[in-house]
Scaffold this active site. Sequence first.
Site, PDB file in Angstrom:
ATOM      1  N   ASP A  80       0.815  -1.212   0.000  1.00  0.00           N
ATOM      2  CA  ASP A  80       0.000   0.000   0.000  1.00  0.00           C
ATOM      3  C   ASP A  80       0.850   1.264   0.000  1.00  0.00           C
ATOM      4  O   ASP A  80       2.049   1.215   0.268  1.00  0.00           O
ATOM      5  CB  ASP A  80      -0.887   0.018   1.256  1.00  0.00           C
TER       6      ASP A  80
ATOM      7  N   TYR B 261       6.717  -9.847   7.104  1.00  0.00           N
ATOM      8  CA  TYR B 261       6.548  -8.404   7.264  1.00  0.00           C
ATOM      9  C   TYR B 261       7.061  -7.975   8.643  1.00  0.00           C
ATOM     10  O   TYR B 261       7.018  -8.754   9.593  1.00  0.00           O
ATOM     11  CB  TYR B 261       5.061  -8.018   7.196  1.00  0.00           C
TER      12      TYR B 261
END
Lengths: 246, 246
Positions: free
Chosen positions: A54, A112
């Site tokens: 994003d 992540y």
Amino acid sequence: MDKNFKIIIQYDGGRYQGWQKLGDSTNTIQAKFEAILEKMAGYPVEIHASGRTDAGVHAYGQVANFKIQSTFRSKEVMDYLNQYLPEDIAVVGIEEVSQRFHSRLSAVGKTYRYRVRNSRIPDVFSRKYVFRSEDEFDISLMQKAAQQFVGEHDFKAFTSQKKTKKSTIRTIEEIRIERQQEEIVFTYSGNGFLHHMVRILTGTLLEIGKGNIQPDDIPVIMKSGMREKAGPLVPALGLSLMEVRY
Amino acid sequence: MDKNFKIIIQYDGGRYQGWQKLGDSTNTIQAKFEAILEKMAGYPVEIHASGRTDAGVHAYGQVANFKIQSTFRSKEVMDYLNQYLPEDIAVVGIEEVSQRFHSRLSAVGKTYRYRVRNSRIPDVFSRKYVFRSEDEFDISLMQKAAQQFVGEHDFKAFTSQKKTKKSTIRTIEEIRIERQQEEIVFTYSGNGFLHHMVRILTGTLLEIGKGNIQPDDIPVIMKSGMREKAGPLVPALGLSLMEVRY
């Protein structure tokens, strides 16, 4: 015959609207790559990443691939890309792979990291890569609670994904939460993550750390599938895609 | 009675023309502080740093002090400053000190660090804080050569300082040169450093590491006092003031 190149990419996502090309916007990482690849090939070349990131999200180890007619060797392709890429995007690894390799479809796991700076005192050098919070967090409570997310679960309550037909079942292999000096660092490894999932899981764990959500609430929230029962979406700047496994 | 506050400051020097106020320019770190201190005090307040840093040089532990009429406690002064400072400057420590304390005159030692990224592959996250070089360097040769700078010496050949009346004798306590992953990190500790001295010493050591200057040349260069015999001035972005000792 086209060559299929797999590349490992680093980017500082702060200036970009994310990985994926959006209409005519050139302000995405994909668009930056495709403009250079077209210059290199003389015709439009599509690049595929392991997944979108994003707007504002960083990468240390995003993986992408593209097929191109080229007599260039791997090293030359990498140097060419790095020469024309802006300084906040870099190719840090490259190899020629089989035609069947696809960075998204072939991926089996991802890691992540989410960084929280937990201090009243700002830090100039990490400012663009950490979410700052002065609140007090119970780390061991968050660590214990996080274990309830590990394994195969329906993460419908922990995503902003709207398409109801797509599966929201994912497997998380590991969640580590560590205090590193003034930071709390969350590391998530799993077979895949839904839209906003890492940021909502982190937001939920932080609420647990502050005592606003109880660890026992997790199975209830998970079962409900209701986004509004989970914690808030924490800001993009703290998130980095560290690794994609094949 | 005024209070004398000693503060420890971090800054990312990339956007600034250095520490020291230059005429009407507001684009210095000193000017940023004095504008806020004037707002806080209601009258102009001067701030003194341990030393100037040049345009583009960073700081993890610059020290400054200022005297101010204030009922504020240390913590409140620090919060006030951090509230109004731009995000690339931060106060990371504060204490009220005796009237006699002066950040420059009271200093007895300083430590600087210079980072060289020694790789063909760029690194997005350190790009603003390292000088990049793909050359090959003989680290142990540089380490051995550096020992000749340790001790009290006349560093006239290793400064851009033009004022011939000022002493160019300084004492270097330690020079460390370490490979840290893809970086070569130079750490200099001493009682004080002349203008550009750390950057010229680093430029000279890098030339030694490449074989362009011989370690045996150092005493000759030092004795000559001629700037043009030493190595080049390396770029500001790799340099950080780490610590000031009192």
